[in-house]
Design a protein around this motif. Sequence first.
Motif, PDB file in Angstrom:
ATOM      1  N   MET A 112     -47.264  44.894 -25.212  1.00 47.24           N
ATOM      2  CA  MET A 112     -48.275  45.919 -25.393  1.00 47.24           C
ATOM      3  C   MET A 112     -48.335  46.440 -26.833  1.00 47.24           C
ATOM      4  N   HIS A 113     -47.264  46.191 -27.616  1.00 42.21           N
ATOM      5  CA  HIS A 113     -47.317  46.705 -28.987  1.00 42.21           C
ATOM      6  C   HIS A 113     -46.599  45.789 -29.959  1.00 42.21           C
ATOM      7  N   ALA A 114     -46.068  46.353 -30.994  1.00 39.61           N
ATOM      8  CA  ALA A 114     -45.675  45.581 -32.165  1.00 39.61           C
ATOM      9  C   ALA A 114     -44.458  44.695 -31.979  1.00 39.61           C
ATOM     10  N   GLY A 115     -43.716  44.852 -30.879  1.00 40.41           N
ATOM     11  CA  GLY A 115     -42.566  43.979 -30.646  1.00 40.41           C
ATOM     12  C   GLY A 115     -41.470  44.226 -31.660  1.00 40.41           C
ATOM     13  N   ASN A 116     -40.795  43.166 -32.106  1.00 40.59           N
ATOM     14  CA  ASN A 116     -39.721  43.291 -33.083  1.00 40.59           C
ATOM     15  C   ASN A 116     -40.321  43.551 -34.459  1.00 40.59           C
ATOM     16  N   ASP A 117     -40.326  44.803 -34.855  1.00 36.39           N
ATOM     17  CA  ASP A 117     -40.986  45.207 -36.086  1.00 36.39           C
ATOM     18  C   ASP A 117     -40.008  46.089 -36.857  1.00 36.39           C
ATOM     19  N   SER A 118     -39.530  45.582 -37.998  1.00 38.84           N
ATOM     20  CA  SER A 118     -38.518  46.314 -38.760  1.00 38.84           C
ATOM     21  C   SER A 118     -39.046  47.650 -39.262  1.00 38.84           C
ATOM     22  N   CYS A 119     -40.367  47.745 -39.486  1.00 42.52           N
ATOM     23  CA  CYS A 119     -40.951  49.007 -39.943  1.00 42.52           C
ATOM     24  C   CYS A 119     -40.788  50.103 -38.906  1.00 42.52           C
TER      25      CYS A 119
END
Length: 378
Positions: free
Chosen positions: A1-8
């Motif tokens: 549903m969203h950005a998943g693995n996102d370091s930000c």
Amino acid sequence: MHAGNDSCLDGLEVYLVGGAVRDARLGWPVGDRDWVVVGASVEQMRQRGFQPVGRDFPVFLHPQTHEEYALARTERKRGHGYTGFEVHASPEVTLEADLARRDFTINAMAEGADGELVDPYDGRADLEARLLRHVSPAFVEDPLRVLRAARFLARYRHLGFTIAGETLALMRQLVAGGEIAHLVAERVWTETEKALAEADPAAYFETLHECGALAVLMPALADDTLSAALARLESVPNDLAEPAVWRWARLGEHLAADDQRALNDAVKAPNRYRDAMRQAALTRELRQRCDHADSRAGEIMRWLDGIDAWRRPERLDPLLALIAHEAPALAKDLALAWRLASQILPQALLDEGLRGPQLGQELARRREQTIREALETA
């Protein structure tokens, strides 16, 4: 549903909110996705590469996806209209407090990183009940919500949605208290243009009329028989290019020129909407005159001149489509008349030595004669 693995986003408490949550559960196409970040500061967002874009409150663009991420915030009414708010955003603002400032319960749902629904104001129940209901009494602080309620009904009424009685009462209260008059014309037009493109645009104008807002915002429509105007709006073929433009045109085509101008000025309608309304009005007059005119050819020529068909031939197709809905025989005659008359070009008369006023007069005479002969043999 969203950005998943996102370091930000690592370590941030992020929720998908608003329309994306609502429409996914409705089975409606999901457009832009909006996110709320809880417990973070402006400086933390900057350090993670987010670009600030909010002028009045902290909203950021994700450095890769460019989706909007807003810090959780609350709002307090400080003035009139939809801009008179004091915004408070800080790491202490909770998700529930952020959702509380939203207009309708179906827009006050959020979804966490695990996909679990956060629904403190029973938006899911109202979604299932097909109900537009305000989140809190603070609804009356923002007059724009009257237009948003009407626009959402234009989008969802065909799915069975209605506006809750207590919400409609608050909309009437907003109008009666004079708050609706503080909306700037450009904002009214933004909502109106969106509503014109929805599945049931008539619902927008009916709702504004029901709560009294139409008489304030678009008095030229409120003073008229609205049901007849809305019937014309609903007759616009959906396959027309820019149907919203022609829906607006048909809504006001019956008005006198001064009233058309007043209506368009009241909402600051763009020029192409104004032009379409004027063309629709000329076409309405043509239909009426052709019923009893001695010279249909002359009336058709005046219409072609009036809509500037010789220089703007692209105007013909949408107008013929509108006519065909109510007067298919006339639409067929007009299409034939245009096809033949448009083949008579100035160059042929120039080759014959005609110049100046004589050229224009003879060009018009031959075109009208061609139309007359076509109609007689049709």
